[in-house]
Design a protein around this motif. Structure first.
Motif, PDB file in Angstrom:
ATOM      1  N   THR A  52       0.835  -1.213   0.000  1.00 47.61           N
ATOM      2  CA  THR A  52       0.000   0.000   0.000  1.00 47.61           C
ATOM      3  C   THR A  52       0.862   1.253   0.000  1.00 47.61           C
ATOM      4  OG1 THR A  52      -0.165  -0.037   2.428  1.00 47.61           O
ATOM      5  CG2 THR A  52      -1.934  -1.111   1.190  1.00 47.61           C
ATOM      6  N   SER A  53       2.103   1.144   0.499  1.00 47.24           N
ATOM      7  CA  SER A  53       2.988   2.311   0.542  1.00 47.24           C
ATOM      8  C   SER A  53       3.323   2.818  -0.859  1.00 47.24           C
ATOM      9  CB  SER A  53       4.275   1.980   1.306  1.00 47.24           C
ATOM     10  OG  SER A  53       4.994   0.945   0.660  1.00 47.24           O
ATOM     11  N   LEU A  54       3.234   1.928  -1.868  1.00 47.52           N
ATOM     12  CA  LEU A  54       3.506   2.353  -3.244  1.00 47.52           C
ATOM     13  C   LEU A  54       2.471   3.354  -3.738  1.00 47.52           C
ATOM     14  CD1 LEU A  54       4.481  -1.067  -4.885  1.00 47.52           C
ATOM     15  CD2 LEU A  54       6.022   0.800  -4.257  1.00 47.52           C
ATOM     16  N   ALA A  55       1.282   3.301  -3.144  1.00 46.14           N
ATOM     17  CA  ALA A  55       0.200   4.182  -3.587  1.00 46.14           C
ATOM     18  C   ALA A  55       0.422   5.629  -3.166  1.00 46.14           C
ATOM     19  CB  ALA A  55      -1.145   3.679  -3.057  1.00 46.14           C
ATOM     20  N   THR A  56       1.466   5.872  -2.384  1.00 49.62           N
ATOM     21  CA  THR A  56       1.778   7.258  -2.035  1.00 49.62           C
ATOM     22  C   THR A  56       2.118   8.058  -3.287  1.00 49.62           C
ATOM     23  OG1 THR A  56       3.093   8.636  -0.532  1.00 49.62           O
ATOM     24  CG2 THR A  56       4.255   6.894  -1.679  1.00 49.62           C
ATOM     25  N   ILE A  57       2.538   7.355  -4.363  1.00 49.02           N
ATOM     26  CA  ILE A  57       2.908   8.015  -5.606  1.00 49.02           C
ATOM     27  C   ILE A  57       1.694   8.661  -6.273  1.00 49.02           C
ATOM     28  CG2 ILE A  57       2.562   6.076  -7.198  1.00 49.02           C
ATOM     29  CD1 ILE A  57       5.630   8.377  -7.168  1.00 49.02           C
ATOM     30  N   ILE A  58       0.480   8.169  -5.983  1.00 45.13           N
ATOM     31  CA  ILE A  58      -0.732   8.790  -6.535  1.00 45.13           C
ATOM     32  C   ILE A  58      -1.482   9.547  -5.440  1.00 45.13           C
ATOM     33  CG2 ILE A  58      -0.992   7.139  -8.432  1.00 45.13           C
ATOM     34  CD1 ILE A  58      -3.188   5.757  -6.770  1.00 45.13           C
ATOM     35  N   VAL A  59      -0.770   9.918  -4.410  1.00 46.00           N
ATOM     36  CA  VAL A  59      -1.262  10.774  -3.325  1.00 46.00           C
ATOM     37  C   VAL A  59      -2.353  10.104  -2.504  1.00 46.00           C
ATOM     38  CG1 VAL A  59      -1.767  13.202  -2.776  1.00 46.00           C
ATOM     39  CG2 VAL A  59      -0.923  12.632  -5.029  1.00 46.00           C
ATOM     40  N   LEU A  60      -2.273   8.793  -2.344  1.00 44.84           N
ATOM     41  CA  LEU A  60      -3.165   8.129  -1.393  1.00 44.84           C
ATOM     42  C   LEU A  60      -2.735   8.562   0.001  1.00 44.84           C
ATOM     43  CD1 LEU A  60      -5.373   5.935  -0.818  1.00 44.84           C
ATOM     44  CD2 LEU A  60      -3.483   4.332  -0.495  1.00 44.84           C
ATOM     45  N   PRO A  61      -3.648   9.091   0.820  1.00 46.05           N
ATOM     46  CA  PRO A  61      -3.267   9.607   2.139  1.00 46.05           C
ATOM     47  C   PRO A  61      -3.021   8.505   3.165  1.00 46.05           C
ATOM     48  CG  PRO A  61      -5.624   9.841   1.841  1.00 46.05           C
ATOM     49  CD  PRO A  61      -5.069   9.332   0.530  1.00 46.05           C
ATOM     50  N   GLU A  62      -2.112   7.576   2.829  1.00 45.35           N
ATOM     51  CA  GLU A  62      -1.815   6.475   3.742  1.00 45.35           C
ATOM     52  C   GLU A  62      -0.653   6.858   4.651  1.00 45.35           C
ATOM     53  OE1 GLU A  62       1.322   4.498   2.845  1.00 45.35           O
ATOM     54  OE2 GLU A  62       1.449   6.390   1.793  1.00 45.35           O
ATOM     55  N   LEU A  63      -0.135   5.885   5.383  1.00 41.71           N
ATOM     56  CA  LEU A  63       0.843   6.142   6.428  1.00 41.71           C
ATOM     57  C   LEU A  63       2.110   6.834   5.910  1.00 41.71           C
ATOM     58  CD1 LEU A  63       1.749   5.835   9.344  1.00 41.71           C
ATOM     59  CD2 LEU A  63       2.451   3.489   8.833  1.00 41.71           C
ATOM     60  N   LEU A  64       2.722   6.297   4.869  1.00 40.28           N
ATOM     61  CA  LEU A  64       3.967   6.869   4.360  1.00 40.28           C
ATOM     62  C   LEU A  64       3.758   8.282   3.833  1.00 40.28           C
ATOM     63  CD1 LEU A  64       6.954   6.508   3.718  1.00 40.28           C
ATOM     64  CD2 LEU A  64       6.307   5.460   1.540  1.00 40.28           C
ATOM     65  N   PHE A  65       2.626   8.519   3.182  1.00 43.48           N
ATOM     66  CA  PHE A  65       2.335   9.846   2.636  1.00 43.48           C
ATOM     67  C   PHE A  65       2.215  10.871   3.764  1.00 43.48           C
ATOM     68  CE2 PHE A  65      -0.658  13.106   1.089  1.00 43.48           C
ATOM     69  CZ  PHE A  65       0.032  13.542  -0.024  1.00 43.48           C
ATOM     70  N   HIS A  66       1.555  10.489   4.848  1.00 38.39           N
ATOM     71  CA  HIS A  66       1.425  11.394   5.992  1.00 38.39           C
ATOM     72  C   HIS A  66       2.783  11.672   6.627  1.00 38.39           C
ATOM     73  CE1 HIS A  66      -3.110  11.472   7.076  1.00 38.39           C
ATOM     74  NE2 HIS A  66      -2.931  11.365   5.761  1.00 38.39           N
ATOM     75  N   ALA A  67       3.641  10.651   6.679  1.00 35.66           N
ATOM     76  CA  ALA A  67       4.982  10.847   7.236  1.00 35.66           C
ATOM     77  C   ALA A  67       5.779  11.820   6.361  1.00 35.66           C
ATOM     78  CB  ALA A  67       5.705   9.511   7.333  1.00 35.66           C
ATOM     79  N   GLN A  68       5.618  11.706   5.048  1.00 37.66           N
ATOM     80  CA  GLN A  68       6.335  12.598   4.135  1.00 37.66           C
ATOM     81  C   GLN A  68       5.898  14.046   4.334  1.00 37.66           C
ATOM     82  OE1 GLN A  68       5.421  10.783   0.360  1.00 37.66           O
ATOM     83  NE2 GLN A  68       7.262   9.533   0.361  1.00 37.66           N
ATOM     84  N   ILE A  69       4.614  14.242   4.587  1.00 35.34           N
ATOM     85  CA  ILE A  69       4.112  15.597   4.823  1.00 35.34           C
ATOM     86  C   ILE A  69       4.760  16.194   6.073  1.00 35.34           C
ATOM     87  CG2 ILE A  69       2.074  16.946   5.489  1.00 35.34           C
ATOM     88  CD1 ILE A  69       0.406  15.132   3.711  1.00 35.34           C
ATOM     89  N   ILE A  70       4.880  15.369   7.114  1.00 41.35           N
ATOM     90  CA  ILE A  70       5.447  15.855   8.377  1.00 41.35           C
ATOM     91  C   ILE A  70       6.911  16.235   8.218  1.00 41.35           C
ATOM     92  CG2 ILE A  70       6.046  15.221  10.745  1.00 41.35           C
ATOM     93  CD1 ILE A  70       3.529  13.476  10.786  1.00 41.35           C
ATOM     94  N   TYR A  71       7.723  15.335   7.631  1.00 45.81           N
ATOM     95  CA  TYR A  71       9.149  15.658   7.564  1.00 45.81           C
ATOM     96  C   TYR A  71       9.482  16.630   6.433  1.00 45.81           C
ATOM     97  CZ  TYR A  71       9.960  11.925   4.005  1.00 45.81           C
ATOM     98  OH  TYR A  71       9.954  11.133   2.901  1.00 45.81           O
ATOM     99  N   SER A  72       8.547  16.866   5.522  1.00 45.66           N
ATOM    100  CA  SER A  72       8.789  17.903   4.511  1.00 45.66           C
ATOM    101  C   SER A  72       8.706  19.291   5.125  1.00 45.66           C
ATOM    102  CB  SER A  72       7.778  17.780   3.363  1.00 45.66           C
ATOM    103  OG  SER A  72       6.464  18.067   3.812  1.00 45.66           O
ATOM    104  N   GLN A  73       7.979  19.402   6.242  1.00 43.88           N
ATOM    105  CA  GLN A  73       7.873  20.674   6.954  1.00 43.88           C
ATOM    106  C   GLN A  73       9.058  20.915   7.881  1.00 43.88           C
ATOM    107  OE1 GLN A  73       4.092  20.257   8.896  1.00 43.88           O
ATOM    108  NE2 GLN A  73       2.904  20.613   7.025  1.00 43.88           N
TER     109      GLN A  73
END
Length: 217
Positions: free
Chosen positions: A161-182
């Protein structure tokens, strides 16, 4: 250490848990649907229905040899070109179900083939039809043999499911990326905490697999 303390604020943890819920939600739906699809396609391949089994086998072989990421891209960007509108969640579920369903179909086919042919012959000699024998005798024994492989594939599905972060699925890895991008100092703390979360979910599935294997051994 200070970075870890600040990174694990309640606001960030709650945000990660929201992503974890999406991961679990998508995984559960995909597991159920892909299992059903795998059972149907695996059975069709095993019984060797004229033409149909060959076509299903051909499609399964194609899907199994494609990268999951490519299938995710197709469901999200390709299906709308065919008039089928999707969103990241629906596209991710479709891609996972198609890909994992093809994988599970081979597990099901090999599981049924591993059952002693004498079981079918004994059931037929007792007056059962072919389908009755498959449903009441062969399939239950096949499922017992398939448990380790099925659960292993389900664990892989959760991680995929982490691969779906590439299409902006708001899953766990995508949320982590948002946090550390800030705040880039949160990069390592975020990878540590999501690793723990993935481990807890996948380890729980593994424990369930071990329990089922012992129960039905």
């Amino acid at each position: 250490m200070e970075n870890f303390i600040h990174a694990y604020s309640w606001i960030d943890i709650r945000f990660l848990l929201q992503g974890l819920w999406v991961t679990i939600y998508v995984s559960l739906i995909s597991i159920v649907l892909s299992f059903i699809l795998g059972l149907v396609f695996g059975f069709i391949r095993y019984v060797k229905i004229k033409y149909l089994s060959a076509i299903v086998g051909f499609v399964i072989d194609i899907i199994r040899n494609l990268p999951l990421l490519l299938i995710i891209f197709f469901t999200y960007f390709g299906l709308p070109e065919l008039g089928i509108i999707t969103n990241p969640t629906v596209a991710s579920i479709i891609a996972l179900v198609v890909f994992e369903g093809a994988m599970l179909a081979e597990i099901v086919r090999s599981g049924i083939a591993a059952v002693d042919p004498g079981q079918m012959e004994g059931a037929r000699s007792n007056g059962m039809t072919y389908m009755q024998a498959m449903y009441h005798v062969v399939i239950p024994q096949a499922l017992q043999k398939m448990i380790p492989s099925l659960l292993s594939q389900f664990v892989s599905l959760v991680k995929d499911t982490s691969l779906a972060t590439i299409i902006v699925l708001p899953e766990l890895l995508f949320h982590a990326q948002i946090i550390y991008s800030q705040n880039t100092t949160y990069l390592i703390p975020m990878y540590v905490i999501i690793s723990v979360m993935y481990f807890v979910v996948c380890f729980t599935l593994s424990m369930i697999a071990n329990h089922l294997q012992k129960k039905y051994a």
